[in-house]
Scaffold this active site. Structure first.
Site, PDB file in Angstrom:
ATOM      1  N   HIS A 158       0.827  -1.218   0.000  1.00  0.00           N
ATOM      2  CA  HIS A 158       0.000   0.000   0.000  1.00  0.00           C
ATOM      3  C   HIS A 158       0.856   1.261   0.000  1.00  0.00           C
ATOM      4  O   HIS A 158       2.088   1.205   0.110  1.00  0.00           O
ATOM      5  CB  HIS A 158      -0.947  -0.013   1.203  1.00  0.00           C
ATOM      6  CG  HIS A 158      -0.258  -0.029   2.540  1.00  0.00           C
ATOM      7  ND1 HIS A 158       0.238   1.112   3.144  1.00  0.00           N
ATOM      8  CD2 HIS A 158       0.000  -1.048   3.404  1.00  0.00           C
ATOM      9  CE1 HIS A 158       0.770   0.800   4.315  1.00  0.00           C
ATOM     10  NE2 HIS A 158       0.644  -0.505   4.503  1.00  0.00           N
ATOM     11  N   CYS A 174       3.208  -5.221   6.584  1.00  0.00           N
ATOM     12  CA  CYS A 174       2.820  -4.767   5.247  1.00  0.00           C
ATOM     13  C   CYS A 174       4.017  -4.126   4.545  1.00  0.00           C
ATOM     14  O   CYS A 174       5.027  -3.798   5.169  1.00  0.00           O
ATOM     15  CB  CYS A 174       1.678  -3.759   5.337  1.00  0.00           C
ATOM     16  SG  CYS A 174       0.099  -4.471   5.863  1.00  0.00           S
TER      17      CYS A 174
END
Length: 203
Positions: A158, A174
């Site tokens: 992301h 992440c």
């Protein structure tokens, strides 16, 4: 007489304070309490979004047996590669999981989202109870401009509103890119894309 006796004590306390106060460089550019490198609501300037040369998006020579279109994440190198074929790959600088939150494996992109909402998982809330339980997508959202969801896991590739964390290991697992790069990657990568996450570079 009292003053002369107190002087060594004051000197000692000052020296101890200097030893226990971390230098500004070690504290980073985001508040220390944000242990996952997230600062909800912060909107970086264009200057902050400018990456150091070594982490800017570029085409590089890259040897792999993976087919073109495959994403390869090298945690140790802090790079994400998109295989182009003919011994080349498109390379992006990334931020990765901090110690204890790094992982490796083989997954696929299961979903894509523009300006995703952010719902910190319970584990993150436990570590940082002051975080919002939900935050709508937007420029100040720690998820950034785009998100690529990895299989059925909680992990994602992301964007970020903390561009200075690119090249570092601060997240909960992440992989983050600056918004310009995640938008570029988002437009290139379809749902179903194979993602290979490696701890160490392939020899």
């Amino acid at each position: 007489m009292i003053a002369s006796r107190l002087l060594p004590l004051v000197t000692c306390l000052a020296a101890f304070a200097a030893m226990t106060t971390p230098p500004a460089a070690a504290q980073g550019r985001y508040p220390a309490q944000y242990v996952d490198g997230d600062q909800p609501g912060y909107v970086p300037s264009e200057a902050e979004e400018e990456l150091p040369p070594e982490f800017k998006r570029t085409t590089v020579f890259y040897r792999t047996t993976e087919p073109p279109g495959t994403i390869i994440v090298s945690t140790s190198e802090r790079f994400l590669y998109v295989v182009q074929g003919n011994g080349r790959a498109l390379r992006y600088g990334i931020g990765v999981g901090r110690e204890g939150f790094q992982w490796q494996g083989l997954l696929k992109i299961s979903r894509k989202q523009e300006w995703p909402d952010w719902t910190p998982p319970p584990e993150m809330i436990q570590r940082q109870p002051y975080l919002p339980r939900f935050m709508a997508g937007g420029p100040g959202n720690p998820m950034g401009a785009r998100a690529l969801y990895l299989g059925s896991t909680v992990y994602r590739i992301h964007g970020t509103n903390q561009p200075q964390t690119i090249g570092t290991a601060v997240s909960s697992g992440c992989f983050r890119l600056v918004n310009a790069d995640i938008i570029d990657l988002y437009d290139r990568i379809p749902v179903g894309t194979k993602v290979v996450v490696r701890q160490k570079p392939q020899i």
